[in-house]
Design an enzyme around this catalytic site. Sequence first.
Site, PDB file in Angstrom:
ATOM      1  N   GLU A 288      -9.207   7.557   3.780  1.00 60.18           N
ATOM      2  CA  GLU A 288      -9.092   7.817   5.220  1.00 60.18           C
ATOM      3  C   GLU A 288      -9.602   9.216   5.564  1.00 60.18           C
ATOM      4  O   GLU A 288      -9.154  10.217   4.980  1.00 60.18           O
ATOM      5  CB  GLU A 288      -7.625   7.648   5.675  1.00 60.18           C
ATOM      6  CG  GLU A 288      -7.448   7.938   7.161  1.00 60.18           C
ATOM      7  CD  GLU A 288      -6.160   7.396   7.762  1.00 60.18           C
ATOM      8  OE1 GLU A 288      -5.431   6.647   7.073  1.00 60.18           O
ATOM      9  OE2 GLU A 288      -5.884   7.731   8.933  1.00 60.18           O
TER      10      GLU A 288
ATOM     11  N   LYS B  28       0.858  -1.183   0.000  1.00 63.93           N
ATOM     12  CA  LYS B  28       0.000   0.000   0.000  1.00 63.93           C
ATOM     13  C   LYS B  28       0.886   1.223   0.000  1.00 63.93           C
ATOM     14  O   LYS B  28       1.865   1.267   0.753  1.00 63.93           O
ATOM     15  CB  LYS B  28      -0.910   0.000   1.245  1.00 63.93           C
ATOM     16  CG  LYS B  28      -1.725   1.286   1.368  1.00 63.93           C
ATOM     17  CD  LYS B  28      -2.892   1.138   2.337  1.00 63.93           C
ATOM     18  CE  LYS B  28      -2.553   1.303   3.796  1.00 63.93           C
ATOM     19  NZ  LYS B  28      -1.978   2.599   4.159  1.00 63.93           N
TER      20      LYS B  28
HETATM   21  O1  KIV Z   1      -1.022   2.177   8.853  1.00 58.59           O
HETATM   22  C1  KIV Z   1      -2.204   1.804   8.919  1.00 58.59           C
HETATM   23  O2  KIV Z   1      -2.591   1.072   9.834  1.00 58.59           O
HETATM   24  C2  KIV Z   1      -3.101   2.248   7.874  1.00 58.59           C
HETATM   25  C3  KIV Z   1      -4.565   1.977   8.052  1.00 58.59           C
HETATM   26  C4  KIV Z   1      -5.114   2.665   9.210  1.00 58.59           C
HETATM   27  C5  KIV Z   1      -5.333   2.250   6.809  1.00 58.59           C
HETATM   28  O3  KIV Z   1      -2.682   2.794   6.912  1.00 58.59           O
END
Ligand code: KIV
Length: 274
Positions: free
Chosen positions: A184, A115
């Site tokens: 988010e 991600k």
């Molecule tokens: O780092 C994380 O836990 C996240 C989530 C809250 C989406 O990016």
Amino acid sequence: MARPTTLGVFACRKRSGEKIVVLTAYDLTSALIADRGGVDAILVGDSLGMVVLGHETTLPVTVDDMLHHCRAVSRAKPSVPIIIDMPFGSFHVSPAETVGHALRLVKEGGAAAVKIEGGRCRADVIRALLAAEIPVMGHLGLTPQSIHRLGGYKVQGRGSEAGEHLRDEAAFLEEAGCFSIVLECIPAPLAESISNQLTIPTVGIGAGPGCDGQVLVFHDLLGLFDGVRPKFVKRYAELGHEATEAIRRFGEDVRAGAFPALEQCYFDETGDDE
Ligand code: KIV
């Protein structure tokens, strides 16, 4: 319904309309608990910098930190895919260096996808990651790695101009080939309309019920972390308080000579070695 065990779960859920459930995990135990709890995917989030490593932001987290925790999550052999955050600095470099970092997260960490935070400005690295066969999840709205630019943990996308910008960024990430996007801390109606506009699923956190799925931080959901508690967090348990109370009772028992009791002791006879 049986849970598909690959990233295919994201497209599958978008088609069926069933919500996607994602939870963060950072080690063997949290991964086992999340998997047994029936989540669709585990996110090794860089939030570990705050809830596990004690940093004030996610910015100090390194690729080695992420790897260390992702390996532990992988050892739980979860039945669902592991997605890992690329930490701050690891994809703000050349596409070739970004791919180098991501390859480590996949090969050594056991993640199925990475991600990355940001939209159009990440075009080159997203292209390079996908060319290296590494699936990419996007992340828009309140992107914690941009905390200094954003000036704090504030709701993003308010007002028509900011909303249109986010909508455009989401369309870009879909076009670029991301398999899903985390939204988010943005207004719920905006998140819903972005989710309806996309053919890839959105996973919301602080973005209302109109997203295709939801993600929470393990420690927030279970009430293990007493730091900042944003409005969007729902605590399903207060394990922090329960744990403190259990430890207090342990201390009481030890001081009173009540622990260990006979059943916790070994004797000369065999057969009690467990
Ligand atoms: O780092 C994380 O836990 C996240 C989530 C809250 C989406 O990016």
